[in-house]
Enzyme design. Structure first.
Site, PDB file in Angstrom:
ATOM      1  N   CYS A 156       0.853  -1.205   0.000  1.00  0.00           N
ATOM      2  CA  CYS A 156       0.000   0.000   0.000  1.00  0.00           C
ATOM      3  C   CYS A 156       0.882   1.246   0.000  1.00  0.00           C
ATOM      4  O   CYS A 156       1.741   1.414   0.874  1.00  0.00           O
ATOM      5  CB  CYS A 156      -0.914  -0.016   1.221  1.00  0.00           C
ATOM      6  SG  CYS A 156      -1.742   1.560   1.511  1.00  0.00           S
ATOM      7  N   CYS A 207       0.707   3.251   3.278  1.00  0.00           N
ATOM      8  CA  CYS A 207       1.388   2.537   4.375  1.00  0.00           C
ATOM      9  C   CYS A 207       2.888   2.743   4.236  1.00  0.00           C
ATOM     10  O   CYS A 207       3.592   2.976   5.230  1.00  0.00           O
ATOM     11  CB  CYS A 207       1.078   1.042   4.328  1.00  0.00           C
ATOM     12  SG  CYS A 207      -0.538   0.602   4.967  1.00  0.00           S
ATOM     13  N   ASP A 238       0.318  16.662  -0.424  1.00  0.00           N
ATOM     14  CA  ASP A 238      -0.111  15.939  -1.620  1.00  0.00           C
ATOM     15  C   ASP A 238       0.867  16.232  -2.757  1.00  0.00           C
ATOM     16  O   ASP A 238       1.304  17.373  -2.947  1.00  0.00           O
ATOM     17  CB  ASP A 238      -1.532  16.378  -2.019  1.00  0.00           C
ATOM     18  CG  ASP A 238      -2.170  15.401  -2.992  1.00  0.00           C
ATOM     19  OD1 ASP A 238      -3.149  14.722  -2.611  1.00  0.00           O
ATOM     20  OD2 ASP A 238      -1.689  15.307  -4.151  1.00  0.00           O
ATOM     21  N   ASN A 253     -12.448  11.204  -0.232  1.00  0.00           N
ATOM     22  CA  ASN A 253     -13.044  10.469  -1.344  1.00  0.00           C
ATOM     23  C   ASN A 253     -13.143   8.994  -0.984  1.00  0.00           C
ATOM     24  O   ASN A 253     -12.166   8.402  -0.513  1.00  0.00           O
ATOM     25  CB  ASN A 253     -12.184  10.640  -2.601  1.00  0.00           C
ATOM     26  CG  ASN A 253     -12.118  12.080  -3.054  1.00  0.00           C
ATOM     27  OD1 ASN A 253     -13.112  12.796  -3.004  1.00  0.00           O
ATOM     28  ND2 ASN A 253     -10.955  12.516  -3.487  1.00  0.00           N
ATOM     29  N   THR A 286      -8.483   7.090  -5.398  1.00  0.00           N
ATOM     30  CA  THR A 286      -7.427   6.406  -6.162  1.00  0.00           C
ATOM     31  C   THR A 286      -6.498   5.592  -5.271  1.00  0.00           C
ATOM     32  O   THR A 286      -5.879   4.648  -5.741  1.00  0.00           O
ATOM     33  CB  THR A 286      -6.593   7.421  -6.974  1.00  0.00           C
ATOM     34  OG1 THR A 286      -6.034   8.383  -6.079  1.00  0.00           O
ATOM     35  CG2 THR A 286      -7.440   8.118  -8.023  1.00  0.00           C
ATOM     36  N   HIS A 292      -6.389   3.557   0.872  1.00  0.00           N
ATOM     37  CA  HIS A 292      -5.991   3.690   2.276  1.00  0.00           C
ATOM     38  C   HIS A 292      -6.681   4.968   2.734  1.00  0.00           C
ATOM     39  O   HIS A 292      -6.428   6.045   2.174  1.00  0.00           O
ATOM     40  CB  HIS A 292      -4.460   3.789   2.380  1.00  0.00           C
ATOM     41  CG  HIS A 292      -3.914   3.912   3.775  1.00  0.00           C
ATOM     42  ND1 HIS A 292      -2.945   3.059   4.281  1.00  0.00           N
ATOM     43  CD2 HIS A 292      -4.177   4.806   4.773  1.00  0.00           C
ATOM     44  CE1 HIS A 292      -2.642   3.424   5.527  1.00  0.00           C
ATOM     45  NE2 HIS A 292      -3.381   4.487   5.842  1.00  0.00           N
ATOM     46  N   HIS A 329      -8.042   8.314   3.792  1.00  0.00           N
ATOM     47  CA  HIS A 329      -7.312   9.580   3.917  1.00  0.00           C
ATOM     48  C   HIS A 329      -8.266  10.763   3.812  1.00  0.00           C
ATOM     49  O   HIS A 329      -9.331  10.666   3.207  1.00  0.00           O
ATOM     50  CB  HIS A 329      -6.213   9.703   2.857  1.00  0.00           C
ATOM     51  CG  HIS A 329      -6.691   9.511   1.442  1.00  0.00           C
ATOM     52  ND1 HIS A 329      -6.904   8.279   0.886  1.00  0.00           N
ATOM     53  CD2 HIS A 329      -6.991  10.410   0.469  1.00  0.00           C
ATOM     54  CE1 HIS A 329      -7.317   8.417  -0.362  1.00  0.00           C
ATOM     55  NE2 HIS A 329      -7.378   9.705  -0.634  1.00  0.00           N
TER      56      HIS A 329
HETATM   57  P1  AMP Z   1      -7.738  10.202  -3.712  1.00  0.00           P
HETATM   58  O1  AMP Z   1      -7.844  10.471  -5.182  1.00  0.00           O
HETATM   59  O2  AMP Z   1      -8.795  10.867  -2.883  1.00  0.00           O
HETATM   60  O3  AMP Z   1      -7.633   8.713  -3.439  1.00  0.00           O
HETATM   61  O4  AMP Z   1      -6.392  10.886  -3.233  1.00  0.00           O
HETATM   62  C1  AMP Z   1      -5.130  10.336  -3.411  1.00  0.00           C
HETATM   63  C2  AMP Z   1      -4.178  11.476  -3.391  1.00  0.00           C
HETATM   64  O5  AMP Z   1      -2.884  10.960  -3.203  1.00  0.00           O
HETATM   65  C3  AMP Z   1      -4.143  12.295  -4.688  1.00  0.00           C
HETATM   66  O6  AMP Z   1      -4.511  13.640  -4.414  1.00  0.00           O
HETATM   67  C4  AMP Z   1      -2.692  12.163  -5.144  1.00  0.00           C
HETATM   68  O7  AMP Z   1      -2.176  13.341  -5.726  1.00  0.00           O
HETATM   69  C5  AMP Z   1      -1.980  11.816  -3.856  1.00  0.00           C
HETATM   70  N1  AMP Z   1      -0.735  11.082  -4.018  1.00  0.00           N
HETATM   71  C6  AMP Z   1      -0.499  10.007  -4.791  1.00  0.00           C
HETATM   72  N2  AMP Z   1       0.773   9.585  -4.648  1.00  0.00           N
HETATM   73  C7  AMP Z   1       1.357  10.414  -3.738  1.00  0.00           C
HETATM   74  C8  AMP Z   1       2.660  10.507  -3.164  1.00  0.00           C
HETATM   75  N3  AMP Z   1       3.644   9.643  -3.483  1.00  0.00           N
HETATM   76  N4  AMP Z   1       2.897  11.508  -2.280  1.00  0.00           N
HETATM   77  C9  AMP Z   1       1.929  12.387  -1.962  1.00  0.00           C
HETATM   78  N5  AMP Z   1       0.679  12.339  -2.458  1.00  0.00           N
HETATM   79  C10 AMP Z   1       0.385  11.373  -3.344  1.00  0.00           C
END
Ligand code: AMP
Length: 114
Positions: free
Chosen positions: A4, A7, A30, A87, A95, A98, A100
């Site tokens: 994950c 994680c 983010d 979301n 996306t 986990h 958040h």
């Molecule tokens: P969600 O679309 O609500 O699941 O949010 C996932 C978020 O994780 C998105 O806004 C991505 O830009 C962010 N994200 C994905 N990979 C990383 C990473 N390595 N570091 C920081 N944020 C990330």
């Protein structure tokens, strides 16, 4: 869960810009910010989404809310205001599976949330 992404970020295996951390939660910037301030708050324990959270996770869930408020304070958003979004599932375009919360602020946000 070692496959994950979040994680692995919480464990420090994947680099992130940490904003806040406590016993149960981890907050980091983010990678693709959608506001001048965009911080993700996650539980250190792997919980996929709100539906997977159990009664024993109540302290963790309230801890996430407290962490979001702490992030807002650390980011200087308490006066100007901020938005918290979480979301869940396909229609909401979750996306990363986990749990958040997105803490967004630093400018007047769009009126539309959906
Ligand atoms: P969600 O679309 O609500 O699941 O949010 C996932 C978020 O994780 C998105 O806004 C991505 O830009 C962010 N994200 C994905 N990979 C990383 C990473 N390595 N570091 C920081 N944020 C990330």
């Amino acid at each position: 869960m070692n496959d994950c992404l979040f994680c692995r970020i919480a464990a420090g295996e994947i680099p992130s810009t940490v904003v806040y951390e406590d016993e149960m939660t981890f907050a980091f910037r983010d990678i693709a910010p959608q506001a001048p301030k965009h911080v993700l708050v996650i539980p250190k324990k792997h919980v996929a989404d709100w539906y997977e959270a159990r009664k024993e996770d109540d302290a963790l869930l309230s801890g996430m809310m407290r962490a979001a408020a702490k992030v807002a304070e650390l980011e200087g958003l308490t006066e100007s205001g901020f938005r918290v979004i979480s979301n869940t599932g396909a229609d909401a375009r979750q996306t990363v599976k986990h749990l958040h919360m997105h803490v967004l602020g630093g400018a007047e946000l769009t009126e539309k949330m959906g």
